[in-house]
Design a protein around this motif. Structure first.
Motif, PDB file in Angstrom:
ATOM      1  N   ASP A  42       3.574   0.768   7.172  1.00 24.78           N
ATOM      2  CA  ASP A  42       5.218   1.045   6.782  1.00 24.78           C
ATOM      3  C   ASP A  42       5.157   1.715   5.381  1.00 24.78           C
ATOM      4  O   ASP A  42       4.742   1.174   4.501  1.00 24.78           O
ATOM      5  N   THR A  44       7.489   2.471   3.652  1.00 19.76           N
ATOM      6  CA  THR A  44       8.594   2.116   2.887  1.00 19.76           C
ATOM      7  C   THR A  44       8.300   1.064   1.977  1.00 19.76           C
ATOM      8  O   THR A  44       9.092   0.650   1.187  1.00 19.76           O
ATOM      9  N   ILE A  45       7.220   0.251   2.318  1.00 20.28           N
ATOM     10  CA  ILE A  45       6.868  -1.146   1.621  1.00 20.28           C
ATOM     11  C   ILE A  45       6.390  -0.874   0.175  1.00 20.28           C
ATOM     12  O   ILE A  45       6.947  -1.578  -0.673  1.00 20.28           O
ATOM     13  N   ASP A  46       5.633   0.195  -0.154  1.00 22.43           N
ATOM     14  CA  ASP A  46       5.027   0.147  -1.198  1.00 22.43           C
ATOM     15  C   ASP A  46       4.314   1.765  -1.366  1.00 22.43           C
ATOM     16  O   ASP A  46       4.425   2.425  -0.590  1.00 22.43           O
ATOM     17  N   PHE A  47       3.946   2.165  -2.386  1.00 21.76           N
ATOM     18  CA  PHE A  47       3.332   3.416  -2.854  1.00 21.76           C
ATOM     19  C   PHE A  47       1.969   3.359  -2.089  1.00 21.76           C
ATOM     20  O   PHE A  47       1.115   2.454  -2.255  1.00 21.76           O
ATOM     21  N   HIS A  48       1.623   4.467  -1.312  1.00 25.68           N
ATOM     22  CA  HIS A  48       0.257   4.520  -0.828  1.00 25.68           C
ATOM     23  C   HIS A  48      -0.565   5.870  -1.363  1.00 25.68           C
ATOM     24  O   HIS A  48       0.253   6.802  -1.490  1.00 25.68           O
ATOM     25  N   TYR A  49      -1.718   5.836  -1.550  1.00 29.52           N
ATOM     26  CA  TYR A  49      -2.439   6.980  -2.041  1.00 29.52           C
ATOM     27  C   TYR A  49      -3.136   7.468  -0.938  1.00 29.52           C
ATOM     28  O   TYR A  49      -3.147   7.351   0.111  1.00 29.52           O
TER      29      TYR A  49
END
Length: 49
Positions: A42, A44-49
């Motif tokens: 998802d 929208t949950i957190d920042f992803h690299y």
């Protein structure tokens, strides 16, 4: 180039849709491609690299 996050049903995975077109649209000879990638997380949950 266009990138869109799609989600139409609550609880279903997000889809990343990409659109790439060249030669414009005025001449009627559009060259392009659309692709859809079903994400395994998802975004929208957190920042992803």
């Amino acid at each position: 180039m266009d990138m869109e996050f799609l989600r139409t049903t609550f609880g279903k995975p997000y889809t990343l849709q990409t659109n790439i077109y060249i030669k414009g649209s005025a001449d009627g000879k559009i060259i392009g491609r659309e692709m859809k990638f079903h994400l395994w997380f998802d975004p929208t949950i957190d920042f992803h690299y």
